[in-house]
Each structure stands twice: as C-alpha cells, then as structure tokens.
Scaffold this motif. Structure first.
Motif, short mmCIF file in Angstrom:
data_model
loop_
_atom_site.label_atom_id
_atom_site.label_comp_id
_atom_site.label_asym_id
_atom_site.label_seq_id
_atom_site.Cartn_x
_atom_site.Cartn_y
_atom_site.Cartn_z
N THR A 195 10.39 10.63 -2.92
CA THR A 195 11.75 11.16 -2.81
C THR A 195 11.69 12.67 -3.08
OG1 THR A 195 12.43 11.01 -5.13
CG2 THR A 195 12.61 8.99 -3.80
N SER A 196 12.82 13.33 -2.89
CA SER A 196 12.86 14.77 -3.20
C SER A 196 12.70 15.02 -4.70
CB SER A 196 14.17 15.37 -2.70
OG SER A 196 15.28 14.71 -3.27
N ASP A 197 12.87 13.98 -5.51
CA ASP A 197 12.68 14.08 -6.96
C ASP A 197 11.33 13.56 -7.41
OD1 ASP A 197 15.25 15.16 -7.36
OD2 ASP A 197 16.14 13.15 -7.39
N GLY A 198 10.43 13.29 -6.47
CA GLY A 198 9.12 12.77 -6.82
C GLY A 198 9.00 11.30 -6.45
N ILE A 199 7.98 10.65 -6.97
CA ILE A 199 7.73 9.24 -6.68
C ILE A 199 8.60 8.39 -7.60
CG2 ILE A 199 6.00 7.41 -6.65
CD1 ILE A 199 3.95 9.59 -5.90
N CYS A 200 9.40 7.53 -7.00
CA CYS A 200 10.37 6.72 -7.76
C CYS A 200 10.21 5.23 -7.44
CB CYS A 200 11.80 7.14 -7.41
SG CYS A 200 12.23 8.80 -7.91
N LEU A 201 10.78 4.42 -8.33
CA LEU A 201 10.86 2.97 -8.12
C LEU A 201 12.28 2.61 -7.73
CD1 LEU A 201 8.89 1.86 -11.31
CD2 LEU A 201 8.08 1.72 -8.94
N ASN A 202 12.39 1.65 -6.83
CA ASN A 202 13.71 1.23 -6.37
C ASN A 202 13.62 -0.21 -5.89
OD1 ASN A 202 16.42 1.39 -5.63
ND2 ASN A 202 16.09 2.82 -3.94
N GLN A 203 14.77 -0.86 -5.77
CA GLN A 203 14.80 -2.11 -5.02
C GLN A 203 14.65 -1.75 -3.55
OE1 GLN A 203 17.61 -1.82 -7.34
NE2 GLN A 203 16.92 -3.36 -8.77
N PRO A 204 14.27 -2.72 -2.73
CA PRO A 204 14.35 -2.47 -1.29
C PRO A 204 15.82 -2.14 -0.99
CG PRO A 204 13.17 -4.50 -1.76
CD PRO A 204 13.74 -4.04 -3.04
N ALA A 205 16.07 -0.96 -0.49
CA ALA A 205 17.45 -0.49 -0.35
C ALA A 205 17.52 0.59 0.71
CB ALA A 205 17.95 0.06 -1.69
N GLY A 206 18.73 0.81 1.21
CA GLY A 206 18.93 1.87 2.17
C GLY A 206 20.35 1.91 2.66
N HIS A 207 20.57 2.76 3.64
CA HIS A 207 21.92 3.01 4.14
C HIS A 207 22.37 1.97 5.15
CE1 HIS A 207 22.52 6.98 2.34
NE2 HIS A 207 21.19 7.07 2.40
N LEU A 208 23.66 1.72 5.12
CA LEU A 208 24.31 0.89 6.14
C LEU A 208 24.29 1.68 7.44
CD1 LEU A 208 26.14 -1.59 6.85
CD2 LEU A 208 28.08 -0.14 6.17
N ASP A 209 23.81 1.06 8.50
CA ASP A 209 23.76 1.71 9.81
C ASP A 209 24.99 1.33 10.64
OD1 ASP A 209 21.37 2.97 9.28
OD2 ASP A 209 20.14 1.63 10.52
N PRO A 210 25.29 2.14 11.65
CA PRO A 210 26.41 1.78 12.53
C PRO A 210 26.18 0.41 13.17
CG PRO A 210 25.66 4.01 12.98
CD PRO A 210 24.66 3.39 12.05
N ASN A 211 27.26 -0.30 13.41
CA ASN A 211 27.23 -1.58 14.15
C ASN A 211 26.49 -2.70 13.43
OD1 ASN A 211 28.60 -0.27 16.31
ND2 ASN A 211 26.63 0.52 17.01
N GLU A 212 26.43 -2.66 12.10
CA GLU A 212 25.82 -3.78 11.39
C GLU A 212 26.68 -4.15 10.18
OE1 GLU A 212 21.80 -2.88 10.10
OE2 GLU A 212 22.47 -1.28 8.79
N SER A 213 26.61 -5.41 9.79
CA SER A 213 27.31 -5.88 8.60
C SER A 213 26.48 -5.52 7.37
CB SER A 213 27.50 -7.40 8.67
OG SER A 213 26.24 -8.05 8.54
N LEU A 214 27.06 -5.66 6.20
CA LEU A 214 26.32 -5.41 4.97
C LEU A 214 25.14 -6.37 4.84
CD1 LEU A 214 29.39 -4.89 2.63
CD2 LEU A 214 27.69 -3.14 3.21
N GLU A 215 25.34 -7.62 5.21
CA GLU A 215 24.25 -8.60 5.14
C GLU A 215 23.13 -8.24 6.11
OE1 GLU A 215 27.57 -9.29 5.46
OE2 GLU A 215 27.97 -11.34 4.78
N GLN A 216 23.49 -7.83 7.33
CA GLN A 216 22.46 -7.42 8.29
C GLN A 216 21.69 -6.20 7.78
OE1 GLN A 216 25.15 -6.86 11.59
NE2 GLN A 216 24.54 -8.78 12.58
N ALA A 217 22.39 -5.29 7.12
CA ALA A 217 21.75 -4.08 6.60
C ALA A 217 20.72 -4.42 5.53
CB ALA A 217 22.79 -3.12 6.04
N VAL A 218 21.06 -5.31 4.60
CA VAL A 218 20.11 -5.61 3.52
C VAL A 218 18.91 -6.41 4.05
CG1 VAL A 218 21.14 -7.77 2.61
CG2 VAL A 218 19.97 -6.15 1.07
N ILE A 219 19.14 -7.25 5.04
CA ILE A 219 18.02 -7.97 5.67
C ILE A 219 17.07 -6.97 6.33
CG2 ILE A 219 17.42 -9.53 7.57
CD1 ILE A 219 20.11 -11.04 6.87
#
Length: 161
Positions: free
Chosen positions: A28-52
């Motif tokens: 990341t811009s703040d260095g190497i970080c730990l996170n859950q698998p995560a990211g932004h919601l994209d156009p034309n997808e539901s929240l469930e589709q985004a997390v999958i």
C-alpha cells in the motif's frame, strides 16, 4: 453547484477455518499491510458479488458469503494523494472454497492464515482499524442475514426509464 460527498464503498471477506483467519499481505502507499480479502464495489454488481469477486482476485479462493458481520465507516488521509477519504465497509462471513491456480491481484504479496492472537500481535500492520474489529465482531457472533440486503435488478442489468 457544490460537489456531492460520496464515501468509497468496500467489501471484506471474513474467512475462518479451525480458529485461523485468511488474510492478505499487500503493498500500500503506507507500506506492506495486512487486510482481509477486500476491495471496492464495482459498477453493476451487488455487494455479495463484489465480496465473492474480491476474495477470488486476492486469495485465488472461492468464497460463499453466508451472513453480514457488520457495516463499518472510517476516514483515512491518503499518503499518496493527500485526500481525505471516507470508507464504508460491508464485512461478510462465509465459507472458503476451492483454490484456483491463478495469480493474486496486483499488489497482493501473499495470503496468510492467522489466529486472533497473531492478529492482535500484528495490529500495527493492519490496513485499517476495521481489520481487527471485523474479526472481533465475528468472534462475538454478530451476524445479520443476507436477506437484509436488497439489490434492485437495475444495478446488475440494463437501466430502464
């Protein structure tokens, strides 16, 4: 006309197996970080589709969301852009599935399974304060049915007048 403020909507997968949580290590811009698998919601997808999608892109594992653990909001000052960003995170608990033979998303260095205690010991490396909060809420049994989420067909289909 004034600009309308909009938070960045993100999704996160809380994946637990035998007391271990699947995390990613990312650049990341703040260095190497730990996170859950995560990211932004994209156009034309539901929240469930985004997390999958995000779980597959970042871990190469299939993910089946079963419940909503929580909705989290935080602000962050980007070191890269200097902009003040508000994130609205939807965290899902679910089951991890088959691992695919595919490269991990750009910036993801590796996947790692960690216990809650290991996560506590590495909290200074977490991408956001919500990484630990989501797991603590999961461990406390916080769950909402996916029935609470509704995605109108106009989101994933053609727009109609």
């Amino acid at each position: 006309m004034t600009e309308i403020w909009k938070p960045s909507v993100t999704v996160a997968a809380i994946i637990e197996r035998d007391g271990q949580f699947l995390l990613i290590e990312e650049e990341t811009s703040d260095g190497i970080c730990l996170n859950q698998p995560a990211g932004h919601l994209d156009p034309n997808e539901s929240l469930e589709q985004a997390v999958i999608r995000e779980a597959l892109e970042e871990t190469a594992h299939e993910f089946v969301p079963r419940s909503l653990v929580g909705v989290y909001m935080s602000r962050y000052l980007s070191a890269r852009t200097g902009k003040d960003v508000t994130y609205l995170r939807f965290a899902f608990a679910g089951e991890v599935g088959r691992k695919h033979a595919q490269p991990l998303d750009h910036g993801i260095l590796r996947t790692i399974w960690m216990s809650y205690e290991e996560m506590l010991a590495t909290r200074d490396r977490h991408r956001s304060p919500h990484v630990l909060q989501c797991v603590e809420d999961y461990l406390a049994g916080k769950r909402a049915s996916l029935d609470f989420l509704t995605t109108h067909p106009s989101v994933t289909g053609a727009l109609h007048d």
